[in-house]
Scaffold this active site. Structure first.
Site: not given
Lengths: 253, 253
Positions: B51, B53, B199
């Protein structure tokens, strides 16, 4: 009263153009909303060097407004950027002389138009350039550019919808075209531009680039003063109002 | 049944992430909608390498689906791009071997993270990089990058919300950082990544770049396995899933 001049950039993607309209999100609308807040509920009218259409971007639009507030240039910039949405950014603020007008005092405008010239779509360019998948002859387009430079009547290359009265003579100081990888950059500098003029000229240059038109045909087209003879108006997302220049040294960038 | 593998790019700005969710605009949702139309109202499930975000972009996400339709690779690409919205683009289609799986067969993933490092906001970068106005020591960040390379337990650098069972060991083949004008590019290549890992690592590297943390402190942080000790998770719009690699030569790019 003080006259405040601002140079600003905006991403035109999510705006219905520059000019204020009821119920539409516009650049002028957002600027006036921010100034309304700064002036504690007093409406402030904003004047720009000119309008830009839906989807058209700016690196250096210029506006002015009048105010009786006394803020430093730095604080005007900070206050406005705090209140404006993140697709408008005030780059520079200066207190201009009383006689300054952002529209009437323009001596030169510069526009850029970007084409992303490859068969494969780039999703990150779609709102910031015209995705044009067909091969283009850059040399032919560069040759055609030269015919647009100088003083001409640009009737052929202005929107049929244009309602400008008076002369359609404009003086173009620079019309150039360069390729960098997949990106083609057109630069236009001139005394002023008619409605849709840059986008119609680029459409015509693309006809030249595809061999549909000889570079030397531009001269006849200018003389014909017939809008129906020339190319498509290219889409707005490739167009950037790049810079506006003013005569008065005190109020120029 | 045939297995179709696609490499795609998307601009994550206007999506609520990759994974399908009711009433949200997602990349998986748009892909399945397009395939539903191609298959004349038959639902087709799409499987991705992983996936992404909300707001995260892809230059080379990889998906697969199964179908009994027989189209050439070229026609799959054309049909899907015709039906998909303009912020998703299918770059490459290939018929994959029956045993291929876009998620389980990944051997390497590459992410890039972009920072636009200048005091002045650039409205055209706001959705495509993290606008970071403070000075950064690039050399210190480059030195810190090296501590992340190799096989480590990345518990410290994964989201506290992560629900991954099993090992948090990951092998990073490349962690680099380079500055080009105002743009700072981070490149991460590895066997796999934990939730929010890139991140959180970039957030920690920014602490190093600001002198809040010594490069050599990274080693202790990795050993601590304590998420609370490290920097902020940087925002999603700077992150790009750049490339996914597979072992099987037949199904790799």
């Amino acid at each position: 009263m003080r006259k405040i001049k601002c140079v600003l950039s905006y991403d035109g993607t999510n705006f219905s153009g520059y000019q204020i309209q009821p119920k539409k999100r516009t650049i002028q609308g957002e600027l006036e909303k921010a100034l309304y807040k700064i002036h504690k509920g007093r409406p402030i009218r904003v004047h720009a060097s000119g309008r830009t259409d839906t989807g058209v971007h700016a690196q250096g639009q210029t506006i002015h407004f009048e105010t009786d507030y006394q803020l430093s240039n730095y604080n005007w910039k900070k206050a406005m950027n705090t209140l404006l949405p993140d697709d408008i950014y005030i780059k520079d603020v200066i207190e201009a002389p009383d006689r300054f007008h952002s529209r009437y005092d323009v001596i030169e405008k510069e526009y850029h138009y970007y084409i992303w010239n490859t068969k494969e779509t780039d999703v990150f360019k779609r709102n910031y350039a015209y995705l044009f998948p067909y091969p283009l002859d850059i040399k032919a387009m560069q040759e055609a550019c030269r015919y647009f430079e100088g003083l001409h009547d640009f009737t052929t290359f202005s929107s049929a919808k244009a309602t400008v009265r008076g002369s359609k003579n404009r003086n173009l100081y620079e019309v150039t075209c360069n390729k960098n990888g997949h990106e083609i950059e057109f630069i236009f500098r001139g005394s002023g531009f008619l409605y849709n003029m840059v986008r119609i000229i680029v459409g015509t240059l693309l006809d030249v680039g595809q061999g549909k038109l000889e570079p030397s045909a531009i001269q006849d087209l200018l003389e014909s003063k017939d809008r129906r003879l020339v190319g498509e108006t290219v889409p707005p997302q490739g167009l950037y109002l790049w810079q506006v220049k003013y005569e008065d040294k005190d109020s120029s960038e």
